[in-house]
Design a protein around this motif. Structure first.
Motif, PDB file in Angstrom:
ATOM      1  N   THR A 116      -8.244  -6.604   0.801  1.00 25.67           N
ATOM      2  CA  THR A 116      -7.138  -5.945   1.538  1.00 25.67           C
ATOM      3  C   THR A 116      -6.377  -4.587   0.308  1.00 25.67           C
ATOM      4  OG1 THR A 116      -6.176  -6.678   2.856  1.00 25.67           O
ATOM      5  CG2 THR A 116      -5.020  -4.879   1.894  1.00 25.67           C
ATOM      6  N   GLU A 117      -6.739  -3.549   0.495  1.00 25.39           N
ATOM      7  CA  GLU A 117      -6.126  -1.913  -0.717  1.00 25.39           C
ATOM      8  C   GLU A 117      -5.221  -2.261  -1.440  1.00 25.39           C
ATOM      9  OE1 GLU A 117      -6.321   2.762  -0.676  1.00 25.39           O
ATOM     10  OE2 GLU A 117      -5.354   2.029   1.141  1.00 25.39           O
TER      11      GLU A 117
ATOM     12  N   ALA B 101      -1.583   1.883  -3.920  1.00 24.13           N
ATOM     13  CA  ALA B 101      -2.258   2.437  -3.725  1.00 24.13           C
ATOM     14  C   ALA B 101      -1.882   2.939  -2.424  1.00 24.13           C
ATOM     15  CB  ALA B 101      -3.848   2.346  -3.454  1.00 24.13           C
ATOM     16  N   ARG B 102      -1.364   2.141  -1.040  1.00 27.31           N
ATOM     17  CA  ARG B 102      -1.078   1.969  -0.231  1.00 27.31           C
ATOM     18  C   ARG B 102       0.418   3.234  -0.059  1.00 27.31           C
ATOM     19  NH1 ARG B 102      -0.357  -2.512   3.015  1.00 27.31           N
ATOM     20  NH2 ARG B 102       0.135  -3.687   0.821  1.00 27.31           N
TER      21      ARG B 102
ATOM     22  N   GLY C  60      -3.350  -8.019  -1.257  1.00 30.75           N
ATOM     23  CA  GLY C  60      -2.829  -6.777  -1.304  1.00 30.75           C
ATOM     24  C   GLY C  60      -1.306  -6.920  -1.255  1.00 30.75           C
TER      25      GLY C  60
ATOM     26  N   SER D  93       1.331  -2.089  -8.089  1.00 30.34           N
ATOM     27  CA  SER D  93       1.481  -2.927  -6.812  1.00 30.34           C
ATOM     28  C   SER D  93       2.744  -3.762  -6.988  1.00 30.34           C
ATOM     29  CB  SER D  93       0.683  -3.575  -6.464  1.00 30.34           C
ATOM     30  OG  SER D  93      -0.161  -2.839  -5.658  1.00 30.34           O
TER      31      SER D  93
END
Length: 279
Positions: free
Chosen positions: A2-3, A7-8, A146, A194
């Motif tokens: 999973t990204e 970033a998401r 992620g 994150s």
């Protein structure tokens, strides 16, 4: 794989605007919307907010306490809201402020950060005040899945200062220590780490703190608590480009009409973009 959440989140903020809208179905808002303070009212409120905003804002932030107070049926509404919001394209930040040690912290992490969990969310708020190291199970699982964390650092409530501004034996405040830990977690993560910090938008000039953690800064306090988007540059300074303002009542009070909710969110997102500029 999973990204990563960072970033998401960066992409969502760039595409949809840097705004997080809380879903806070407390009794007074349910009454304002003409809804009962019961599971049926909770479900109607949550579904309306999700349907109105999940396709428009970057992040939705349900406050789990307002669902938990109705027991298992309330938690079932929360599960559905999280699932439907994510399916519509919003990132979901679960505002649960969990914090414990050892296997208990691991169980909290699994409740919200394990991909096959019914309440799996893109990110979770956590409290570091049993020692930052107590968060390790959540940090590890977030990396694996992620997902992301937002760690309480400099909160907008006035009571927080007695802990967060306390000075350790090494001369550094507790809040500064939390921020330093987050900077280490985010080292090398691009374009955004994150592991975020919760930093109140109502706190005034924070120039004495190093907010350059490499991760997002969730900024509650916009709207009902008195802060405005125009206050953000003064509070966050060079870290302005990583700020995700959070608003709840400032949007939710415009319901229950979906168009009015969207208009309020769009207006705030536009004001934030103007305040942030090219930061």
């Amino acid at each position: 794989m999973t990204e990563p959440f960072g970033a998401r989140l960066r992409r969502a903020m760039d595409e949809r605007g840097p705004l997080c809208v809380g879903i806070d179905p407390h009794a007074s808002l349910l009454a304002d919307w003409g809804l009962g303070d019961d599971v049926a009212g909770l479900e109607r409120f949550s579904r309306t907010v999700v349907e109105a905003l999940a396709g428009h804002v970057a992040v939705l932030k349900p406050q789990s306490a307002f669902y938990e107070r109705f027991g298992s049926r309330g938690v079932a509404v929360l599960e559905a809201s999280v699932r439907e919001a994510r399916e519509a394209g919003a990132l979901v930040l679960m505002d649960a402020k969990r914090g414990d040690i050892g296997s208990t912290m691991a169980a909290y992490a699994e409740s919200f950060l394990r991909p096959d969990a019914p309440l799996f969310s893109d990110a979770l708020t956590v409290s570091p005040y049993l020692g930052y190291g107590s968060l390790k199970p959540a940090v590890d699982l977030a990396r694996q899945s992620g997902a992301g964390l937002f760690v309480l650092a400099l909160t907008s409530n006035p009571e927080g200062g007695e802990v967060q501004h306390a000075v350790r034996a090494d001369g550094r405040s507790v809040a500064a220590t939390v921020l330093a830990h987050l900077a280490a977690e985010n080292a090398g993560q691009e374009p955004l780490g994150s592991f975020g910090a919760v930093v109140g938008a109502t706190l005034g000039d924070l120039g004495s703190y190093d907010l350059d953690t490499g991760g997002p800064l969730l900024a509650p306090g916009i709207g009902a608590q008195g802060a405005t988007p125009a206050d953000l540059p003064r509070v966050f300074g060079p870290a302005l480009g990583r700020v995700l303002p959070s608003v709840s009542r400032g949007v939710l009070r415009h319901g229950p009409a979906p168009a009015a909710l969207r208009a309020a969110a769009d207006r705030l997102a536009s004001e934030v973009r103007k305040a942030v500029g090219d930061a």
